[in-house]
Design a protein around this motif. Structure first.
Motif: not given
Ligand SMILES: *Cc1c(COP(=O)(O)O)cnc(C)c1O
Length: 367
Positions: A293-310
């Motif tokens: 994918y264009k982003k890694s799993r960890d990058q996607v997870a980090a992006q979600l965490e920014v808005v309080g989604i874990y």
């Protein structure tokens, strides 16, 4: 982006109406029978036996102790073949019994133990196979059974994720010698903490129920060395309340599953679990594998965490990469499990998750 709502976690416990639970535990104040196979325990055991279509069913204080007890009740020795793509409990239950886990790789399509890689792992020390219906995806039941019969091995399913699931009308409780269900607070059906064993052989009942109560068979007979795995009445009360709503909860989960699939299915580099034909699902989890994918799993997870989604990296690491097992095993020995664990992210999934939050999650994943 600012945080503007409650954190969204990967799971959220289903709660029955408070008054219903309070009404049920009122009886316990009157009876003062709080544990040791009381009236509510008996009622829940009967109802679950029916719901899960189990021949025999024994309740436990939690799923892990149930699994440990299952292995003990079968009198296993030597090696047990299992999957590294699971929760710690599966493999720890083997080790806690003084047995040696042998890791079989998983299938790339539904992440369950790969039946094609099973036979070469069988030695004269192997006594059982312990596969996991991971995320509620059914294992290759016929193939595993055939190999087990050929080599005279027991089959114990970790069915912690498969509560209420059926394949062609046959319930998960029907497969193998014993199946373990977990009723932990984060599971589709819960008793706060809790679990059960479902099995066929009526002779196992004495063994299983004896082992969960110190081996005590009657007032004067302690027939075996057992621990304490009894479910208490407060847990049973929660189970009786939750069981009334479980179908409704599963229906709500199915809507969330559908929305995730509408948004994420077919996107290059994102893989969702396939929906097997003829399966009545429980929609326990929403695992998504990022690979290419264009982003890694960890990058996607980090992006979600920014808005309080874990979301959770569930299951990462593989069990054969755990610190407590790394002197004996290497994750590279099960390359498919290793690769999936590096890419998997389990997205929030619970009955009351609002669809607009699902959309928000998908927007972030896709952006
Ligand atoms: C939850 C779980 C267990 C253990 O269940 P507990 O009830 O928490 O002890 C075992 N295996 C798997 C795969 C699980 O997800």
């Amino acid at each position: 982006m600012e945080k503007r709502r409650e954190p969204v976690r990967v799971a959220r416990s289903s709660m029955p109406p408070f008054e219903e639970y309070a009404g049920m535990i009122r009886e316990l104040w009157d009876s003062r029978w709080l544990t040791n196979m009381g009236a509510l325990h008996h009622r829940l055991e009967g109802q679950l036996k029916e719901y899960l279509k189990a021949d025999q069913l024994s309740l436990f204080v939690n799923g892990h102790i149930a699994l440990e007890t299952a292995l003990k009740a079968l009198g296993l020795t030597g090696e047990v073949i299992t999957t590294p793509f699971t929760f710690a409990s599966t493999v720890h239950a083997i080790v806690q019994n003084g047995l040696t886990p042998v890791f079989c790789d998983i299938r790339p399509d539904n992440y369950t133990l790969d039946g094609d890689k099973l036979e070469p792992l069988i030695t004269d020390k192997t006594s059982a196979i312990l596969p996991v219906h991971v995320y509620g995806n059914f294992c290759q039941i016929e193939k595993i059974q055939e190999i087990a019969e050929k080599h005279k091995l027991k089959v114990i399913y970790d069915a912690a994720h498969a509560f209420g699931e059926e394949r062609h009308g046959i319930g998960a409780a029907d497969f193998g010698d014993i199946s373990m269900f977990s009723f932990h607070a984060t599971k589709v059906f819960h008793t706060i903490e809790g679990g059960a064993l479902a099995y066929h052989d009526p002779e196992l009942e004495q063994q299983v129920n004896g082992l969960k109560n110190f081996g005590i068979m009657d007032e004067e007979t302690v027939a075996m060395v057992g621990g304490n795995g009894k479910m208490n009445e407060f847990q049973a009360a929660m189970g009786l309340c939750n069981l009334k709503y479980v179908e409704q909860e599963i229906k709500k989960r199915s809507r969330i599953d559908r929305r995730y699939r509408e948004r994420l299915d077919g996107i290059k580099g994102i893989t969702l679990c396939p929906e097997a034909p003829g399966v009545k699902r429980n929609y326990a989890y929403m695992p998504v594998v990022f690979d290419g994918y264009k982003k890694s799993r960890d990058q996607v997870a980090a992006q979600l965490e920014v808005v309080g989604i874990y979301p959770r990296k569930y299951f990462y690491p593989c069990v054969n990469a755990y610190a407590c097992y790394q002197d004996r095993y290497r994750p590279e020995d099960t390359p498919v499990a290793h690769r999936i664990s590096m890419g998997v992210l389990t997205l929030p999934m619970y009955a009351d998750l609002p669809l607009d939050i699902v959309d928000e999650i998908c927007d972030i994943v896709l952006s």
